[in-house]
Design an enzyme around this catalytic site. Sequence first.
Site, short mmCIF file in Angstrom:
data_model
loop_
_atom_site.label_atom_id
_atom_site.label_comp_id
_atom_site.label_asym_id
_atom_site.label_seq_id
_atom_site.Cartn_x
_atom_site.Cartn_y
_atom_site.Cartn_z
N PRO A 46 44.90 43.13 37.24
CA PRO A 46 43.61 43.03 37.90
C PRO A 46 42.47 43.83 37.28
O PRO A 46 41.35 43.76 37.77
CB PRO A 46 43.91 43.60 39.29
CG PRO A 46 44.96 44.62 39.02
CD PRO A 46 45.80 44.08 37.91
N ASP A 51 40.56 35.86 28.09
CA ASP A 51 39.41 35.63 28.97
C ASP A 51 38.69 36.95 29.23
O ASP A 51 39.28 38.02 29.06
CB ASP A 51 39.90 35.13 30.34
CG ASP A 51 40.30 33.66 30.31
OD1 ASP A 51 40.10 33.03 29.27
OD2 ASP A 51 40.82 33.20 31.33
N LYS A 79 35.87 33.04 29.60
CA LYS A 79 35.44 32.26 30.77
C LYS A 79 34.99 33.19 31.89
O LYS A 79 35.74 33.97 32.41
CB LYS A 79 36.58 31.37 31.25
CG LYS A 79 36.86 30.27 30.26
CD LYS A 79 37.64 29.10 30.78
CE LYS A 79 38.56 29.40 31.90
NZ LYS A 79 39.23 28.20 32.42
N GLY A 134 43.26 37.06 33.25
CA GLY A 134 43.15 38.10 34.27
C GLY A 134 44.10 37.87 35.44
O GLY A 134 44.40 36.72 35.78
N GLY A 135 44.59 38.95 36.03
CA GLY A 135 45.45 38.85 37.22
C GLY A 135 46.74 38.15 36.88
O GLY A 135 47.41 38.45 35.90
N ASP A 136 47.12 37.20 37.73
CA ASP A 136 48.27 36.33 37.45
C ASP A 136 47.71 34.97 37.00
O ASP A 136 46.86 34.41 37.70
CB ASP A 136 49.12 36.16 38.72
CG ASP A 136 50.34 35.29 38.44
OD1 ASP A 136 51.45 35.85 38.41
OD2 ASP A 136 50.17 34.07 38.22
N MET A 187 36.43 34.19 43.90
CA MET A 187 35.26 33.46 43.37
C MET A 187 34.23 33.22 44.49
O MET A 187 33.64 32.15 44.60
CB MET A 187 35.69 32.12 42.74
CG MET A 187 36.58 32.31 41.53
SD MET A 187 37.21 30.77 40.86
CE MET A 187 38.70 30.57 41.82
N ALA A 205 37.54 45.44 40.61
CA ALA A 205 38.70 46.25 41.01
C ALA A 205 39.46 46.74 39.78
O ALA A 205 39.66 46.00 38.82
CB ALA A 205 39.63 45.40 41.88
C1 SAM Z 1 39.39 32.31 38.30
S1 SAM Z 1 39.89 33.49 39.49
C2 SAM Z 1 41.28 34.16 38.66
C3 SAM Z 1 42.17 35.01 39.53
C4 SAM Z 1 43.31 35.63 38.75
N1 SAM Z 1 44.18 34.62 38.24
C5 SAM Z 1 44.12 36.64 39.58
O1 SAM Z 1 45.28 36.40 39.89
O2 SAM Z 1 43.56 37.71 39.85
C6 SAM Z 1 38.67 34.73 39.22
C7 SAM Z 1 38.37 35.51 40.49
O3 SAM Z 1 39.39 36.48 40.71
C8 SAM Z 1 38.81 37.62 41.31
N2 SAM Z 1 39.00 38.78 40.41
C9 SAM Z 1 39.68 38.79 39.26
N3 SAM Z 1 39.69 40.03 38.73
C10 SAM Z 1 39.00 40.81 39.58
C11 SAM Z 1 38.67 42.20 39.60
N4 SAM Z 1 39.06 43.04 38.64
N5 SAM Z 1 37.95 42.66 40.65
C12 SAM Z 1 37.57 41.85 41.66
N6 SAM Z 1 37.86 40.54 41.69
C13 SAM Z 1 38.57 40.03 40.67
C14 SAM Z 1 37.35 37.31 41.55
O4 SAM Z 1 37.24 36.72 42.82
C15 SAM Z 1 37.09 36.30 40.45
O5 SAM Z 1 35.96 35.51 40.74
#
Ligand code: SAM
Length: 262
Positions: free
Chosen positions: A32, A55, A75, A106-108, A187, A216
């Site tokens: 994250p 990304d 992106k 980012g994230g999963d 998002m 975050a």
């Molecule tokens: C396209 S989605 C991808 C989510 C990602 N696959 C995940 O599991 O975290 C992108 C959204 O994830 C959230 N996001 C991802 N990283 C973040 C971070 N470091 N802090 C806050 N929101 C985050 C936001 O809502 C952002 O608009």
Amino acid sequence: MTMNDLRHRASLLIAPDGSAVPGVVYLVGAGPGAPDLITLRGWRLLQSCDVVVYDSLADARLHAELTCERINVGKRSGSHTLSQEEINALLVRLSKAGKRVVRLKGGDPFVLGRGSEEAAWLAEHGVSCLAIPGVSSSVAGPLLAGIPVTHRGLADAFCVVSAHPRGEDRSFTFPAYQPQLTVVVLMGVHALPRWQASLSALGYPANLPVAFVTWAGRPQQRTLRTTLANCAQAAEEFGLTAPTVAVVGRVAALNAVPAYNP
Ligand SMILES: C[S@@+](CC[C@H](N)C(=O)[O-])C[C@H]1O[C@@H](n2cnc3c(N)ncnc32)[C@H](O)[C@@H]1O
């Protein structure tokens, strides 16, 4: 194909020491924000790949020092360095050239991250790929601001909803209001007034706690706590920007756990 066949096939896609093998694309979750929240498996693959395609939500501190080729496909909402089709084609080209490719997201990658679309495209084009789970911002974002998505007596379930729906009528997929449910919205900055109205129309109470966590896990992390009735106005006054994870539900008022952000 049996489970054993599948397991055997997957084991050929990664070296016994966890390093990358040529011609494979690894769909790796970067976590994250904080660079040390990637998994060990993802980290080993990053250390051993020939090229990383990343990304903007994958923290630069994770890959800036790598000696391999680094390609930013950047992106972010509203500004795409490469289109999804161009990213797909790039992954196919690199892997067919025999490169060890990490696709870092980012994230999963599979939580609202289009990971399964990329995996399906690669499979259609005869490219092997392996999924490496990541720590999703949907649960880690709130936690890094002290908010657990479940808490006995307050919430015993949570759901993750996109505020950037792709369906034909672009309507949100919010569940009916239940006091014990936490709704995490990803998002959600751009469409905030619209999803606020949508939740209110579904009977979510005006005084229900809402929290927003921006960036975050990064040094610039900021948190805003408000209520459903006030959230669009409070966000505007706060200057809320993406990326932000929104938490709607009783847990959003908690500051239950200390979090560490390097
Ligand atoms: C396209 S989605 C991808 C989510 C990602 N696959 C995940 O599991 O975290 C992108 C959204 O994830 C959230 N996001 C991802 N990283 C973040 C971070 N470091 N802090 C806050 N929101 C985050 C936001 O809502 C952002 O608009």
